[in-house]
Scaffold this motif. Sequence first.
Motif: not given
Length: 492
Positions: A41-48, A50-53, A366-367
């Motif tokens: 994903s283009k959404v920043p992620n850690i191993h899939g 959602r990083k921000e979450l 991405d929000q």
Amino acid sequence: MNTVHILYPEHIGTINPNIYGHFSEHIGGVFYDGIWVGEDSKVPNIHGFRKELVELFAKIKPPVLRWPGGCFAETYDWRDGIGPREKRPTTVNWWYNDDGRLESNQVGTHEFVEFCSLVGAKPCFAANATTTTPMEIRNWMEYCLFPEGSTTLAQLRGQNGSPAPFDIPYWGLGNENWGGGGNMTPEDYAAVYRKYAMVCDSVARSRAFVACGPNGNSLDWTRRFFQKLFDGLDGHPNNCKIDGYAVHYYCGTAGTATQFTKEQWYELLTKAAYMEDIIVQQRGVMDSYDPQRRIGMVVDEWGCWHQGGSGPSKGYNLFEQQSTMRDAVVAGMTLNIFNNHCDKVMMANVAQLVNNLHSLFLAGGDQLVATPNYYVFDMMKEHQGAGGLRTVVEAEQAGNIAQVSASASVKDGKTLVTLVNTSYDQEAEVRLALQGGGFAGDGELVCLSAKPDAYNTFEDPQAVRPVSSKVALNGSEAVVTLPAASVCCLRF
Ligand code: AHR
């Protein structure tokens, strides 16, 4: 004027951190586009994930996270969620009739355990007790828990990337078996539970088993379940492994998540306050079967259930709802009740983490936005593991309920008091009277307050957020003013 007495000599017990637990089901947008965006994903992620979450969630120290349902658990086959992701089957999600969505199984056992370790939570697995066999759940336990290389299933876990056993301390055996979980009678379910508990015990390696309790406050379910469960077993809980007993309770009103009258505000808060009756009355019945309290009470689903459609996906995500200041007040009241009954409640999981009922987050593309509920969990997190102190509240009336709900705890000489002003539109003056303790210097008052129907959006993510101020505290009494419709935490 309201008065809150804090009784230092009267410790209720230690507040089990798990009271601040969470729930995440494969339903609507909880996992797919909520927690899980995929590695590509283009959404920043850690191993899939959602990083921000991950980062925001970790910040509130979630102790436990329940998975994969809810109702979804009752048609879940754990084998669909292991092995290479590109080879996993697409299956019919339990909620297919409601939203037509299929299950990609991209998040399975290994992914979920990784998510838990990223956020620092312990997994609580809800096992299918309706459409599979005790043997298959025993196999899932063996797959997860057995030492590296020890059995063929443990080796399979290693081939799938995790040689070391998973740490899964809690296993629910069934979900809402009075409803979606097979429409069973309490006697039917007790018989099923006995089989699962007996068969799984040999591989569970002392992990806790949680049985399905009533819908709300059905005392009939609880009496009949325990009557049958211990029938012929000499009434001794140890003769049938059961460590927790799980109640589900949701509250809602007519009106929507974001549009409600003052009367509906008080109607909802009255329903939220009923959680206390549930805990006391259910424990009362449990005590007659388990007087030594070996079995803990679990509230493994709780929260507000409003009409769907008010969230950012505009109804695409099943049950997704906005959470306003009203839901945050319900969260504050509910967590106060759990703190005040920490001698009875061993775990509670708010439903559900993201894009669903009473969520802490709403996310899409991405929000992401943290809801007012998130801030309540953040403000109250230090109650986890602290000593619960008895509070006595002499409250004014707001609508038909007490204007102030309170709980207090102490850890390492620091006191945390949570005060909720349940009034729709009036400030609350609160006199704090410490019995057997005293203030030592200034305190910090953090308040989450806003118009009752205010909420956070992608466009205005900070519309409802906590604000901190210093308060001068001396001796053993102080007066604080709580804004209308607020959740406040005082630390000293
Ligand atoms: O949280 C949504 C659903 O509510 C869960 O799947 C079920 O257990 C309950 O009825």
